[in-house]
Design a protein around this motif. Structure first.
Motif, PDB file in Angstrom:
ATOM      1  N   LYS A  36      -9.253  41.336 -16.559  1.00 19.57           N
ATOM      2  CA  LYS A  36      -7.925  41.237 -15.789  1.00 19.57           C
ATOM      3  C   LYS A  36      -8.418  40.388 -14.638  1.00 19.57           C
ATOM      4  O   LYS A  36      -9.222  40.694 -13.736  1.00 19.57           O
ATOM      5  N   PRO A  37      -7.723  39.439 -14.574  1.00 21.84           N
ATOM      6  CA  PRO A  37      -7.914  38.519 -13.176  1.00 21.84           C
ATOM      7  C   PRO A  37      -7.299  39.226 -12.038  1.00 21.84           C
ATOM      8  O   PRO A  37      -6.269  40.026 -12.057  1.00 21.84           O
ATOM      9  N   SER A  38      -7.932  38.676 -10.942  1.00 20.50           N
ATOM     10  CA  SER A  38      -7.391  39.503  -9.703  1.00 20.50           C
ATOM     11  C   SER A  38      -7.266  38.402  -8.634  1.00 20.50           C
ATOM     12  O   SER A  38      -7.433  37.277  -8.866  1.00 20.50           O
ATOM     13  N   LEU A  39      -6.527  38.868  -7.678  1.00 20.56           N
ATOM     14  CA  LEU A  39      -5.838  38.048  -6.666  1.00 20.56           C
ATOM     15  C   LEU A  39      -7.066  37.756  -5.701  1.00 20.56           C
ATOM     16  O   LEU A  39      -7.934  38.757  -5.533  1.00 20.56           O
ATOM     17  N   ILE A  40      -7.096  36.525  -5.171  1.00 21.06           N
ATOM     18  CA  ILE A  40      -7.809  36.300  -4.323  1.00 21.06           C
ATOM     19  C   ILE A  40      -7.103  35.705  -2.800  1.00 21.06           C
ATOM     20  O   ILE A  40      -6.207  34.999  -3.156  1.00 21.06           O
ATOM     21  N   SER A  41      -7.371  35.976  -1.710  1.00 27.39           N
ATOM     22  CA  SER A  41      -6.699  35.535  -0.368  1.00 27.39           C
ATOM     23  C   SER A  41      -7.258  34.081  -0.047  1.00 27.39           C
ATOM     24  O   SER A  41      -8.397  33.737  -0.507  1.00 27.39           O
ATOM     25  N   GLN A  42      -6.784  33.217   0.707  1.00 30.54           N
ATOM     26  CA  GLN A  42      -7.243  32.140   1.335  1.00 30.54           C
ATOM     27  C   GLN A  42      -8.427  32.199   2.095  1.00 30.54           C
ATOM     28  O   GLN A  42      -9.227  31.505   2.073  1.00 30.54           O
ATOM     29  N   GLN A  43      -8.575  33.304   2.710  1.00 28.94           N
ATOM     30  CA  GLN A  43      -9.710  33.687   3.711  1.00 28.94           C
ATOM     31  C   GLN A  43     -10.964  33.891   2.705  1.00 28.94           C
ATOM     32  O   GLN A  43     -11.798  33.433   3.082  1.00 28.94           O
ATOM     33  N   GLU A  44     -10.888  34.672   1.640  1.00 31.90           N
ATOM     34  CA  GLU A  44     -11.901  34.839   0.567  1.00 31.90           C
ATOM     35  C   GLU A  44     -12.364  33.391   0.105  1.00 31.90           C
ATOM     36  O   GLU A  44     -13.598  33.241  -0.104  1.00 31.90           O
ATOM     37  N   LEU A  45     -11.331  32.618  -0.200  1.00 29.82           N
ATOM     38  CA  LEU A  45     -11.612  31.277  -0.662  1.00 29.82           C
ATOM     39  C   LEU A  45     -12.595  30.698   0.191  1.00 29.82           C
ATOM     40  O   LEU A  45     -13.609  30.105  -0.084  1.00 29.82           O
ATOM     41  N   ASP A  46     -12.078  30.632   1.381  1.00 32.50           N
ATOM     42  CA  ASP A  46     -12.649  29.660   2.366  1.00 32.50           C
ATOM     43  C   ASP A  46     -14.041  30.260   2.559  1.00 32.50           C
ATOM     44  O   ASP A  46     -15.035  29.599   2.700  1.00 32.50           O
ATOM     45  N   GLY A  47     -14.069  31.713   2.367  1.00 28.52           N
ATOM     46  CA  GLY A  47     -15.359  32.233   2.591  1.00 28.52           C
ATOM     47  C   GLY A  47     -16.417  32.054   1.545  1.00 28.52           C
ATOM     48  O   GLY A  47     -17.752  31.747   1.668  1.00 28.52           O
ATOM     49  N   LEU A  48     -16.035  31.738   0.207  1.00 33.55           N
ATOM     50  CA  LEU A  48     -16.785  31.391  -0.698  1.00 33.55           C
ATOM     51  C   LEU A  48     -17.188  29.751  -0.704  1.00 33.55           C
ATOM     52  O   LEU A  48     -18.249  29.587  -1.029  1.00 33.55           O
TER      53      LEU A  48
END
Length: 124
Positions: A36-48
């Protein structure tokens, strides 16, 4: 030899009584295990991005929308083309889908997960 058709029918019914629940149970277990795909926040994306993690950012907006406001580092694959364009991609990689509101990204993430992609996330 003397065959008893009623006894054979009873045996078949007994086997079906065991078989059908087993098949149904297996089907639901398979659905539960489906990625199941999960939601990612903009902050998590920036962290990646800052950590240097390997992932593919996929923008599922239409070409015209993407060209009007491109997202840095994203590959543009319109939602309608997604099943065809990602067919040869690595199913183990991390994919993050984005769009304008998150609805198409979620649809695309579900599509990819249904096709065996294990790490799919979407930005809302």
């Amino acid at each position: 030899m003397n065959y008893n058709p009623i006894g054979i029918a009873r045996m078949g019914g007994y086997l079906l009584t065991l078989l059908i629940p087993t098949v149904v149970y297996g089907y639901f277990v398979m659905l539960k295990r489906r990625n199941k795909p999960s939601l990612i926040s903009q902050q998590e994306l920036d962290g990646l991005k800052t950590s240097g993690s390997s992932f593919t950012l996929v923008d599922v907006r239409e070409k015209k929308e993407f060209n009007a406001a491109p997202r840095e580092g994203a590959v543009n694959i319109p939602l309608g083309n997604l099943p065809y364009d990602v067919a040869e991609w690595d199913r183990e990689g991390l994919y993050i889908l984005v769009c304008r509101t998150g609805m198409r990204a979620r649809k695309g993430a579900n599509e990819m997960a249904g096709r065996g992609f294990r790490q799919v996330r979407y930005l809302q």
